[in-house]
Design a protein around this motif. Sequence first.
Motif, PDB file in Angstrom:
ATOM      1  N   GLY A 181      61.885  35.405  61.076  1.00 11.11           N
ATOM      2  CA  GLY A 181      60.929  35.516  60.335  1.00 11.11           C
ATOM      3  C   GLY A 181      61.468  36.617  58.708  1.00 11.11           C
ATOM      4  N   ALA A 182      62.930  36.562  58.795  1.00  8.35           N
ATOM      5  CA  ALA A 182      63.015  37.553  57.754  1.00  8.35           C
ATOM      6  C   ALA A 182      62.889  36.960  56.721  1.00  8.35           C
ATOM      7  CB  ALA A 182      64.446  37.238  57.440  1.00  8.35           C
ATOM      8  N   ARG A 183      62.258  36.550  55.914  1.00  6.71           N
ATOM      9  CA  ARG A 183      61.296  36.311  54.782  1.00  6.71           C
ATOM     10  C   ARG A 183      60.199  37.009  54.800  1.00  6.71           C
ATOM     11  NH1 ARG A 183      64.293  31.902  54.785  1.00  6.71           N
ATOM     12  NH2 ARG A 183      65.368  30.944  52.703  1.00  6.71           N
ATOM     13  N   THR A 184      59.252  37.302  55.735  1.00  7.27           N
ATOM     14  CA  THR A 184      58.161  38.365  55.154  1.00  7.27           C
ATOM     15  C   THR A 184      57.916  39.136  56.558  1.00  7.27           C
ATOM     16  OG1 THR A 184      57.377  36.185  57.726  1.00  7.27           O
ATOM     17  CG2 THR A 184      56.669  35.802  55.678  1.00  7.27           C
ATOM     18  N   SER A 185      59.719  39.646  56.716  1.00  8.05           N
ATOM     19  CA  SER A 185      59.314  41.337  57.580  1.00  8.05           C
ATOM     20  C   SER A 185      59.309  42.116  56.945  1.00  8.05           C
ATOM     21  CB  SER A 185      60.825  41.316  57.963  1.00  8.05           C
ATOM     22  OG  SER A 185      62.077  40.951  56.902  1.00  8.05           O
ATOM     23  N   GLN A 186      58.635  43.480  57.230  1.00  5.94           N
ATOM     24  CA  GLN A 186      58.230  44.130  57.099  1.00  5.94           C
ATOM     25  C   GLN A 186      58.761  45.982  57.413  1.00  5.94           C
ATOM     26  OE1 GLN A 186      56.334  44.680  54.098  1.00  5.94           O
ATOM     27  NE2 GLN A 186      56.556  42.675  53.948  1.00  5.94           N
ATOM     28  N   PRO A 187      59.120  46.580  56.766  1.00  5.69           N
ATOM     29  CA  PRO A 187      59.699  47.587  57.620  1.00  5.69           C
ATOM     30  C   PRO A 187      59.030  48.879  58.263  1.00  5.69           C
ATOM     31  CG  PRO A 187      59.417  48.312  55.084  1.00  5.69           C
ATOM     32  CD  PRO A 187      59.007  46.933  55.451  1.00  5.69           C
ATOM     33  N   PHE A 188      59.575  49.153  59.644  1.00  2.92           N
ATOM     34  CA  PHE A 188      58.728  50.346  60.256  1.00  2.92           C
ATOM     35  C   PHE A 188      58.261  51.369  59.079  1.00  2.92           C
ATOM     36  CE2 PHE A 188      61.596  48.813  63.461  1.00  2.92           C
ATOM     37  CZ  PHE A 188      60.791  48.406  64.081  1.00  2.92           C
ATOM     38  N   PRO A 240      67.446  41.415  56.069  1.00  2.00           N
ATOM     39  CA  PRO A 240      67.444  40.446  54.985  1.00  2.00           C
ATOM     40  C   PRO A 240      67.481  39.005  54.610  1.00  2.00           C
ATOM     41  CG  PRO A 240      69.431  41.630  55.950  1.00  2.00           C
ATOM     42  CD  PRO A 240      68.841  42.248  56.287  1.00  2.00           C
ATOM     43  N   THR A 241      67.377  38.271  53.616  1.00  2.00           N
ATOM     44  CA  THR A 241      67.282  37.062  53.505  1.00  2.00           C
ATOM     45  C   THR A 241      68.124  36.683  54.283  1.00  2.00           C
ATOM     46  OG1 THR A 241      67.837  37.121  51.755  1.00  2.00           O
ATOM     47  CG2 THR A 241      65.123  37.142  52.103  1.00  2.00           C
ATOM     48  N   TRP A 242      69.717  37.404  54.185  1.00  2.00           N
ATOM     49  CA  TRP A 242      71.039  36.784  54.355  1.00  2.00           C
ATOM     50  C   TRP A 242      71.298  36.859  55.970  1.00  2.00           C
ATOM     51  CZ3 TRP A 242      73.803  40.105  57.038  1.00  2.00           C
ATOM     52  CH2 TRP A 242      72.930  41.948  56.939  1.00  2.00           C
ATOM     53  N   SER A 243      71.016  37.018  56.735  1.00  5.49           N
ATOM     54  CA  SER A 243      70.645  36.980  57.865  1.00  5.49           C
ATOM     55  C   SER A 243      70.044  36.248  58.565  1.00  5.49           C
ATOM     56  CB  SER A 243      70.166  38.282  58.893  1.00  5.49           C
ATOM     57  OG  SER A 243      67.781  38.089  58.449  1.00  5.49           O
ATOM     58  N   VAL A 244      69.399  35.018  56.957  1.00  4.24           N
ATOM     59  CA  VAL A 244      69.435  33.559  58.015  1.00  4.24           C
ATOM     60  C   VAL A 244      70.468  32.935  58.172  1.00  4.24           C
ATOM     61  CG1 VAL A 244      67.917  31.852  57.924  1.00  4.24           C
ATOM     62  CG2 VAL A 244      66.882  33.652  57.501  1.00  4.24           C
ATOM     63  N   ALA A 245      71.524  32.999  57.358  1.00  5.27           N
ATOM     64  CA  ALA A 245      72.261  32.481  56.798  1.00  5.27           C
ATOM     65  C   ALA A 245      73.605  32.735  58.009  1.00  5.27           C
ATOM     66  CB  ALA A 245      73.669  32.653  55.671  1.00  5.27           C
ATOM     67  N   VAL A 246      73.793  34.317  58.282  1.00  6.27           N
ATOM     68  CA  VAL A 246      74.686  34.660  59.368  1.00  6.27           C
ATOM     69  C   VAL A 246      74.118  34.470  60.763  1.00  6.27           C
ATOM     70  CG1 VAL A 246      75.222  37.329  60.736  1.00  6.27           C
ATOM     71  CG2 VAL A 246      75.430  36.879  58.105  1.00  6.27           C
ATOM     72  N   GLY A 247      72.596  34.404  60.814  1.00  7.44           N
ATOM     73  CA  GLY A 247      72.680  33.833  62.470  1.00  7.44           C
ATOM     74  C   GLY A 247      72.768  32.426  62.108  1.00  7.44           C
ATOM     75  N   TRP A 248      72.269  31.381  61.330  1.00 11.05           N
ATOM     76  CA  TRP A 248      72.844  30.527  62.007  1.00 11.05           C
ATOM     77  C   TRP A 248      74.467  29.881  62.420  1.00 11.05           C
ATOM     78  CZ3 TRP A 248      69.984  26.518  63.963  1.00 11.05           C
ATOM     79  CH2 TRP A 248      68.524  26.812  63.908  1.00 11.05           C
ATOM     80  N   THR A 249      75.013  31.068  61.545  1.00  9.13           N
ATOM     81  CA  THR A 249      76.310  30.845  61.360  1.00  9.13           C
ATOM     82  C   THR A 249      77.117  31.490  63.347  1.00  9.13           C
ATOM     83  OG1 THR A 249      77.045  31.331  58.992  1.00  9.13           O
ATOM     84  CG2 THR A 249      78.408  31.744  60.489  1.00  9.13           C
ATOM     85  N   LEU A 250      76.210  32.229  63.351  1.00  6.46           N
ATOM     86  CA  LEU A 250      76.497  32.581  65.048  1.00  6.46           C
ATOM     87  C   LEU A 250      76.440  31.660  65.734  1.00  6.46           C
ATOM     88  CD1 LEU A 250      75.303  36.022  64.996  1.00  6.46           C
ATOM     89  CD2 LEU A 250      77.478  35.637  64.011  1.00  6.46           C
ATOM     90  N   GLY A 251      75.120  31.248  65.758  1.00  6.41           N
ATOM     91  CA  GLY A 251      74.390  29.715  66.531  1.00  6.41           C
ATOM     92  C   GLY A 251      75.063  28.978  66.420  1.00  6.41           C
ATOM     93  N   LEU A 252      75.773  28.235  65.620  1.00  5.82           N
ATOM     94  CA  LEU A 252      76.841  27.209  65.709  1.00  5.82           C
ATOM     95  C   LEU A 252      77.780  27.290  65.101  1.00  5.82           C
ATOM     96  CD1 LEU A 252      74.457  25.360  62.296  1.00  5.82           C
ATOM     97  CD2 LEU A 252      74.184  25.100  64.832  1.00  5.82           C
ATOM     98  N   LEU A 253      78.805  28.178  65.602  1.00  5.25           N
ATOM     99  CA  LEU A 253      80.029  28.224  65.812  1.00  5.25           C
ATOM    100  C   LEU A 253      80.166  28.010  67.163  1.00  5.25           C
ATOM    101  CD1 LEU A 253      82.517  29.097  64.179  1.00  5.25           C
ATOM    102  CD2 LEU A 253      81.938  31.667  65.517  1.00  5.25           C
ATOM    103  N   PRO A 254      79.428  28.096  68.414  1.00  7.85           N
ATOM    104  CA  PRO A 254      80.460  27.628  69.338  1.00  7.85           C
ATOM    105  C   PRO A 254      80.520  26.246  69.764  1.00  7.85           C
ATOM    106  CG  PRO A 254      78.607  29.491  69.943  1.00  7.85           C
ATOM    107  CD  PRO A 254      79.383  28.582  68.443  1.00  7.85           C
TER     108      PRO A 254
END
Length: 223
Positions: free
Chosen positions: A140-147, A155-169
């Motif tokens: 839910g990066a697009r709707t996330s709110q800071p403390f 940040p929105t780029w965390s979605v791409a980083v997350g899927w890269t980490l998940g699909l790399l193996p």
Amino acid sequence: LGAMFTGNGLPWGDSGSGECPQSFFIVREDAASSPWPVLSGCVCLVSYLLGLIFVTRGGIYWFELFDSYSCVLALFFVTGMECVGLMWCDRNKWASFKAQVAEHTGVKLGVMWEVSWRYVCPALLVTIAVLSLNTWDVMGARTSQPFPTGQGYLPTWSVAVGWTLGLLPVLVAIALVAVPHAGVAPTVSFTPSEQNSEVTPEAGKKVARRADDDGREVPSVAV
């Protein structure tokens, strides 16, 4: 056991307790020159350096990123490939696996296990994997709110980083299967006291067989 016997100058099978072990590992004398310890050390060092990011001020965010995206497909893929490799790739693999389980544990795997690992588990894994793909933005990066308003900003780029980490193996595993590579046959070395040993290849590995003090044949798997 092999290292213990050799290092203490004891004959094979003499553990000092009067009991003769039924199997033991044959230790190569040239193990120190093997590249595997160096490779293992490099992998551990790189893993340690990569893990330092988890103890930074933003470490909890990176931890949740790894935890959330690595469980989307990678775990289901690994488990599914275990079922496929055991039950579908080689028709003799299941029979060999059952024989090894019965030999080492005394448990006989029946039809229930075969049906479960051949059909039920793969079907369930595919279903769960498909259901886990119900959203692209897992955290839910697009709707996330800071403390303290929300649970923390991503940040929105965390979605791409997350899927890269998940699909790399998954991609690495597919690449290793797709690229042809020659297998390295294992070797066996013996101590001078094992003059009555016989080496026989079984299922791609070499098994040394020797007789114990009572004349019974004792298999020794070489590594």
